[in-house]
Design an enzyme around this catalytic site. Structure first.
Site, PDB file in Angstrom:
ATOM      1  N   LYS A  19       1.139  -0.876  -0.086  1.00 41.69           N
ATOM      2  CA  LYS A  19      -0.097   0.179  -0.341  1.00 41.69           C
ATOM      3  C   LYS A  19       1.027   1.047   0.319  1.00 41.69           C
ATOM      4  O   LYS A  19       0.464   2.742  -0.872  1.00 41.69           O
ATOM      5  CB  LYS A  19      -0.789  -0.361   1.118  1.00 41.69           C
ATOM      6  CG  LYS A  19      -1.803  -1.118   1.473  1.00 41.69           C
ATOM      7  CD  LYS A  19      -2.760  -0.624   2.426  1.00 41.69           C
ATOM      8  CE  LYS A  19      -1.890  -1.305   4.289  1.00 41.69           C
ATOM      9  NZ  LYS A  19      -1.702  -2.208   4.338  1.00 41.69           N
ATOM     10  N   ARG A  94      -9.712   0.835   9.371  1.00 41.25           N
ATOM     11  CA  ARG A  94      -8.566  -0.623   9.534  1.00 41.25           C
ATOM     12  C   ARG A  94     -10.104  -1.491  10.260  1.00 41.25           C
ATOM     13  O   ARG A  94     -10.145  -2.799  10.017  1.00 41.25           O
ATOM     14  CB  ARG A  94      -8.479  -0.813  10.809  1.00 41.25           C
ATOM     15  CG  ARG A  94      -6.739  -0.414  10.619  1.00 41.25           C
ATOM     16  CD  ARG A  94      -6.102  -1.474  10.100  1.00 41.25           C
ATOM     17  NE  ARG A  94      -4.340  -1.575  10.327  1.00 41.25           N
ATOM     18  CZ  ARG A  94      -3.524  -0.923   9.630  1.00 41.25           C
ATOM     19  NH1 ARG A  94      -3.125   0.376   9.172  1.00 41.25           N
ATOM     20  NH2 ARG A  94      -1.761  -0.836  10.757  1.00 41.25           N
ATOM     21  N   ARG A 133      11.719  -6.651   5.099  1.00 36.29           N
ATOM     22  CA  ARG A 133      12.121  -5.862   5.000  1.00 36.29           C
ATOM     23  C   ARG A 133      12.234  -5.407   6.403  1.00 36.29           C
ATOM     24  O   ARG A 133      13.083  -5.213   7.166  1.00 36.29           O
ATOM     25  CB  ARG A 133      10.313  -5.672   5.683  1.00 36.29           C
ATOM     26  CG  ARG A 133      10.060  -3.152   5.258  1.00 36.29           C
ATOM     27  CD  ARG A 133       8.880  -3.198   5.098  1.00 36.29           C
ATOM     28  NE  ARG A 133       8.198  -2.892   5.903  1.00 36.29           N
ATOM     29  CZ  ARG A 133       6.654  -2.680   5.893  1.00 36.29           C
ATOM     30  NH1 ARG A 133       5.692  -2.336   5.118  1.00 36.29           N
ATOM     31  NH2 ARG A 133       6.038  -2.246   7.054  1.00 36.29           N
ATOM     32  N   ARG A 170      11.969  -3.163  11.756  1.00 33.47           N
ATOM     33  CA  ARG A 170      10.672  -2.180  12.069  1.00 33.47           C
ATOM     34  C   ARG A 170      10.292  -3.368  13.387  1.00 33.47           C
ATOM     35  O   ARG A 170      10.041  -4.621  13.212  1.00 33.47           O
ATOM     36  CB  ARG A 170       9.867  -1.551  11.845  1.00 33.47           C
ATOM     37  CG  ARG A 170       9.979  -0.430  11.481  1.00 33.47           C
ATOM     38  CD  ARG A 170       9.141   0.421  10.242  1.00 33.47           C
ATOM     39  NE  ARG A 170       7.777  -0.166  10.249  1.00 33.47           N
ATOM     40  CZ  ARG A 170       6.480  -0.429   9.271  1.00 33.47           C
ATOM     41  NH1 ARG A 170       6.933   0.960   9.111  1.00 33.47           N
ATOM     42  NH2 ARG A 170       5.339  -0.828   9.308  1.00 33.47           N
ATOM     43  N   ARG A 181      -0.129  -8.811  13.828  1.00 28.54           N
ATOM     44  CA  ARG A 181      -0.871  -8.031  12.792  1.00 28.54           C
ATOM     45  C   ARG A 181      -2.090  -8.369  11.593  1.00 28.54           C
ATOM     46  O   ARG A 181      -3.120  -8.312  11.277  1.00 28.54           O
ATOM     47  CB  ARG A 181       0.332  -7.052  11.574  1.00 28.54           C
ATOM     48  CG  ARG A 181       1.175  -6.280  13.132  1.00 28.54           C
ATOM     49  CD  ARG A 181       2.085  -6.298  12.135  1.00 28.54           C
ATOM     50  NE  ARG A 181       2.157  -4.535  10.671  1.00 28.54           N
ATOM     51  CZ  ARG A 181       2.698  -4.589  10.150  1.00 28.54           C
ATOM     52  NH1 ARG A 181       4.070  -4.894  10.372  1.00 28.54           N
ATOM     53  NH2 ARG A 181       2.698  -3.835   9.396  1.00 28.54           N
TER      54      ARG A 181
HETATM   55  P1  AMP Z   1       0.695   0.353   9.449  1.00 33.17           P
HETATM   56  O1  AMP Z   1       1.974   1.415   9.165  1.00 33.17           O
HETATM   57  O2  AMP Z   1      -0.342   0.870   8.262  1.00 33.17           O
HETATM   58  O3  AMP Z   1       0.888  -1.030   8.909  1.00 33.17           O
HETATM   59  O4  AMP Z   1       0.203   0.918  10.384  1.00 33.17           O
HETATM   60  C1  AMP Z   1       0.993  -0.027  12.209  1.00 33.17           C
HETATM   61  C2  AMP Z   1       0.173   0.269  12.886  1.00 33.17           C
HETATM   62  O5  AMP Z   1      -0.109   1.376  13.077  1.00 33.17           O
HETATM   63  C3  AMP Z   1      -0.381  -0.820  12.797  1.00 33.17           C
HETATM   64  O6  AMP Z   1      -0.305  -2.436  13.625  1.00 33.17           O
HETATM   65  C4  AMP Z   1      -1.568   0.045  14.042  1.00 33.17           C
HETATM   66  O7  AMP Z   1      -0.835  -0.614  15.763  1.00 33.17           O
HETATM   67  C5  AMP Z   1      -1.002   1.449  14.127  1.00 33.17           C
HETATM   68  N1  AMP Z   1      -2.267   2.118  12.980  1.00 33.17           N
HETATM   69  C6  AMP Z   1      -2.149   2.501  12.170  1.00 33.17           C
HETATM   70  N2  AMP Z   1      -3.163   2.857  11.270  1.00 33.17           N
HETATM   71  C7  AMP Z   1      -4.300   2.480  12.199  1.00 33.17           C
HETATM   72  C8  AMP Z   1      -5.257   2.500  12.237  1.00 33.17           C
HETATM   73  N3  AMP Z   1      -6.117   3.103  11.245  1.00 33.17           N
HETATM   74  N4  AMP Z   1      -6.314   2.140  13.565  1.00 33.17           N
HETATM   75  C9  AMP Z   1      -5.397   1.328  14.082  1.00 33.17           C
HETATM   76  N5  AMP Z   1      -4.498   1.383  14.717  1.00 33.17           N
HETATM   77  C10 AMP Z   1      -4.022   1.646  13.254  1.00 33.17           C
END
Ligand code: AMP
Length: 230
Positions: A19, A94, A133, A170, A181
Site C-alpha cells: 500500500k 482499519r 523489510r 521495525r 498483525r
Molecule cells: P501500518 O504502518 O499501517 O501497518 O500501521 C502500523 C501500526 O499502527 C498498526 O499495527 C497499528 O498498531 C497502528 N495503526 C495504523 N493505522 C491504524 C488505524 N487506522 N487504526 C488503528 N491502528 C492503526
C-alpha cells in the site's frame, strides 16, 4: 492531473500488500497527499507526544490503536490545506467503525470521486515480504532484501543508500508481530470490506506486481472519475 471536485482514495489490504509503494505512485500522479496513519503514529512515538505515548504499546504488539485516537488524528489531518483537492488514505480505515466514521465526515460526503482499492495478497506472501523489510530510522527509507536491496553493508548490517544510516527491522516487522498483525487484519477487515462492497465503491486488485497494481488502479480511476488532464 487535476480533478473536478475532490479525489478520495482508500488503499486497503493486509500488511505487506504494498500500500505504501502504491500510495507514493498515486500521490505523484494525482497530486493528493498520502495520509498514512501508521506513519503519523510512528512519528508521534518518535517525538514522544501524547498521541505517541498513547499509541506506543498497541503498536509494539501489532494491535490496533483505539479508534477515538485515530478519528481525532484523521479529522485534524483533513483540515490541512493540502487536502483541498483530495487525499489518499493508507492504513485507514482499519475496521467497520472507522469506515463508517470516514463516510460520515463532511469532507468525504462532498466527494464525487471516491475509490476504495483492496490489494489482496496471501498471508505467506505478506510474511515473506515484511520479514525481509529493512527500515532507515533516520530518513525513513524502506528497503527489502528481495527486490530493493541496499547497496552497502558494514559489519554485516545494511546501510541506507540515501543517508548511510544502519538499517533496522521495525519492531512491528518481526515475525511474531507480523503474524499478530495479520490475525488482527483478518478479524477487523472483513466487515469493513463488505461495507464498502455494499456501497459499490470497492475495487479488488489481484495483481501483486508493483507496476501491474498501479496500472490497474489508474485505469479504474480514469475510467470512472471526473478527472481532467492538465
Ligand atoms: P501500518 O504502518 O499501517 O501497518 O500501521 C502500523 C501500526 O499502527 C498498526 O499495527 C497499528 O498498531 C497502528 N495503526 C495504523 N493505522 C491504524 C488505524 N487506522 N487504526 C488503528 N491502528 C492503526
Amino acid at each position: 492531473m487535476t480533478c473536478k471536485g475532490k479525489l478520495i482514495i482508500i488503499l486497503l489490504g493486509p500488511p505487506g500488500a504494498g500500500k505504501g509503494t502504491q500510495a507514493k505512485l498515486i500521490e505523484n500522479k494525482y497530486n493528493i497527499p498520502h495520509i498514512s496513519t501508521g506513519d503519523i503514529l510512528r512519528d508521534a512515538i518518535d517525538k514522544n507526544s501524547t498521541l505517541g505515548k498513547n499509541a506506543n504499546d498497541y503498536m509494539h504488539k501489532g494491535e490496533l490503536v483505539p479508534d477515538d485516537l485515530v478519528f481525532d488524528l484523521i479529522k485534524e489531518r483533513v483540515e490541512n490545506p493540502d487536502c483541498k483537492y483530495g487525499a489518499l488514505f493508507d492504513g485507514f480505515p482499519r475496521n467497520l467503525a472507522q469506515a463508517k466514521m470516514l463516510m460520515n465526515i463532511q469532507y468525504v460526503k462532498q466527494s464525487k470521486n471516491f475509490f476504495v482499492f483492496l490489494i489482496n495478497i496471501s498471508d505467506d506472501e505478506a510474511i515473506r515480504r515484511l520479514s525481509n523489510r529493512r527500515y532507515c530510522p533516520k530518513c525513513k527509507s524502506i528497503y527489502n532484501l528481495i527486490h530493493k536491496i541496499p547497496e552497502r553493508k558494514k559489519n554485516g548490517i545494511y546501510l541506507c543508500d540515501n543517508c548511510g544510516t544502519e538499517l533496522i527491522i521495525r519492531d512491528d516487522d518481526k515475525v511474531e508481530t507480523i503474524k499478530n498483525r495479520l490475525k488482527v487484519y483478518h478479524e477487523s477487515a472483513e466487515h469493513m470490506i463488505n461495507f464498502f462492497k455494499e456501497l459499490s465503491v470497492l475495487h479488488i486488485i489481484t495483481n501483486s506486481i508493483e507496476q501491474d497494481v498501479f496500472r490497474d488502479i489508474t485505469r479504474i480511476i480514469e475510467a470512472e472519475s471526473t478527472l481532467e488532464k492538465d
